[in-house]
Design a protein around this motif. Structure first.
Motif, PDB file in Angstrom:
ATOM      1  N   GLU A  32     -37.697  -7.220-175.588  1.00 58.81           N
ATOM      2  CA  GLU A  32     -38.972  -6.461-175.636  1.00 58.81           C
ATOM      3  C   GLU A  32     -38.971  -5.357-176.709  1.00 58.81           C
ATOM      4  O   GLU A  32     -39.989  -5.120-177.149  1.00 58.81           O
ATOM      5  N   GLN A  33     -37.677  -5.045-176.991  1.00 58.65           N
ATOM      6  CA  GLN A  33     -37.609  -4.089-178.093  1.00 58.65           C
ATOM      7  C   GLN A  33     -36.394  -4.139-178.913  1.00 58.65           C
ATOM      8  O   GLN A  33     -35.273  -4.420-178.414  1.00 58.65           O
ATOM      9  N   GLY A  34     -36.606  -4.378-180.290  1.00 51.32           N
ATOM     10  CA  GLY A  34     -35.561  -4.512-181.116  1.00 51.32           C
ATOM     11  C   GLY A  34     -35.953  -5.011-182.381  1.00 51.32           C
ATOM     12  O   GLY A  34     -36.950  -4.664-183.157  1.00 51.32           O
ATOM     13  N   VAL A  35     -35.168  -5.899-183.081  1.00 49.52           N
ATOM     14  CA  VAL A  35     -35.564  -6.556-184.233  1.00 49.52           C
ATOM     15  C   VAL A  35     -35.048  -7.941-184.365  1.00 49.52           C
ATOM     16  O   VAL A  35     -34.345  -8.614-183.599  1.00 49.52           O
ATOM     17  N   VAL A  36     -35.651  -8.543-185.314  1.00 42.38           N
ATOM     18  CA  VAL A  36     -35.323 -10.116-185.480  1.00 42.38           C
ATOM     19  C   VAL A  36     -35.361 -10.274-186.772  1.00 42.38           C
ATOM     20  O   VAL A  36     -35.929  -9.807-187.859  1.00 42.38           O
ATOM     21  N   GLU A 102     -42.721  -4.429-177.680  1.00 43.02           N
ATOM     22  CA  GLU A 102     -43.192  -4.886-176.380  1.00 43.02           C
ATOM     23  C   GLU A 102     -43.352  -6.420-176.553  1.00 43.02           C
ATOM     24  O   GLU A 102     -44.395  -6.814-176.186  1.00 43.02           O
ATOM     25  N   GLY A 103     -42.121  -7.011-177.048  1.00 40.09           N
ATOM     26  CA  GLY A 103     -42.147  -8.538-176.940  1.00 40.09           C
ATOM     27  C   GLY A 103     -42.905  -9.209-178.007  1.00 40.09           C
ATOM     28  O   GLY A 103     -42.628 -10.694-178.085  1.00 40.09           O
ATOM     29  N   MET A 131     -32.286  -9.361-181.959  1.00 37.87           N
ATOM     30  CA  MET A 131     -31.409  -8.128-181.507  1.00 37.87           C
ATOM     31  C   MET A 131     -31.984  -7.003-180.849  1.00 37.87           C
ATOM     32  O   MET A 131     -32.986  -6.512-181.262  1.00 37.87           O
ATOM     33  N   GLU A 132     -31.607  -6.897-179.439  1.00 41.66           N
ATOM     34  CA  GLU A 132     -32.156  -5.824-178.688  1.00 41.66           C
ATOM     35  C   GLU A 132     -31.872  -4.265-179.374  1.00 41.66           C
ATOM     36  O   GLU A 132     -30.726  -4.385-179.950  1.00 41.66           O
ATOM     37  N   GLY A 133     -32.740  -3.367-179.070  1.00 45.79           N
ATOM     38  CA  GLY A 133     -32.289  -2.063-179.588  1.00 45.79           C
ATOM     39  C   GLY A 133     -33.543  -1.016-179.587  1.00 45.79           C
ATOM     40  O   GLY A 133     -34.590  -1.560-179.485  1.00 45.79           O
TER      41      GLY A 133
END
Length: 133
Positions: A32-36, A102-103, A131-133
């Motif tokens: 839902e929140q993080g980076v790719v 938000e995904g 990666m979540e964060g």
């Protein structure tokens, strides 16, 4: 989560929009929140973010890269004959990091994520690390 996708290219130089595949990876990872991070483990292919609405932008980018780094040059020394593709890849870069909120990817209205082939046609691999964060 790490996902690998295959990209089959059909030309020596081309830009392939892989935004959809990255969105699928985010959905599968349930982030839902993080980076790719999107990464090309090739010395003659890169990853960039640019306009995905007008195909002329891809054309113009590839044309100008060819002008700056011509395929043949009398001073190139690399025995494989693909020095231009190595130079283009170093200019574009091998990876991009994009925020997830938000995904979904945080991209501008006209932005897409591109796999940039500079020594095709080939079968390539792109790594997508969420990666979540």
């Amino acid at each position: 989560m790490l996902k690998r996708i295959s990209v089959k290219t059909s030309k020596r130089d081309e830009m392939i929009d892989i935004t959809r595949e990255i969105k699928v990876a985010i959905h599968e990872a349930k982030i839902e929140q993080g980076v790719v991070m999107v990464y090309s483990a090739h010395t003659t292919a890169g990853i960039t973010i640019n306009e995905n609405a007008d195909p002329d932008v891809k054309h113009d980018m590839l044309m100008r890269l060819d002008e700056v780094y011509p395929w043949e040059h009398p001073k190139y020394r690399h025995a494989e004959g693909n020095s231009a593709s190595h130079l283009k890849t170093s200019t574009v870069g091998a990876s991009q990091i994009i925020i997830i909120e938000e995904g979904d990817l945080v991209l501008g209205t006209w932005q897409g994520i591109y796999f940039c082939e500079f020594d095709g046609p080939r079968n390539r691999t792109v790594y997508i690390k969420t990666m979540e964060g």
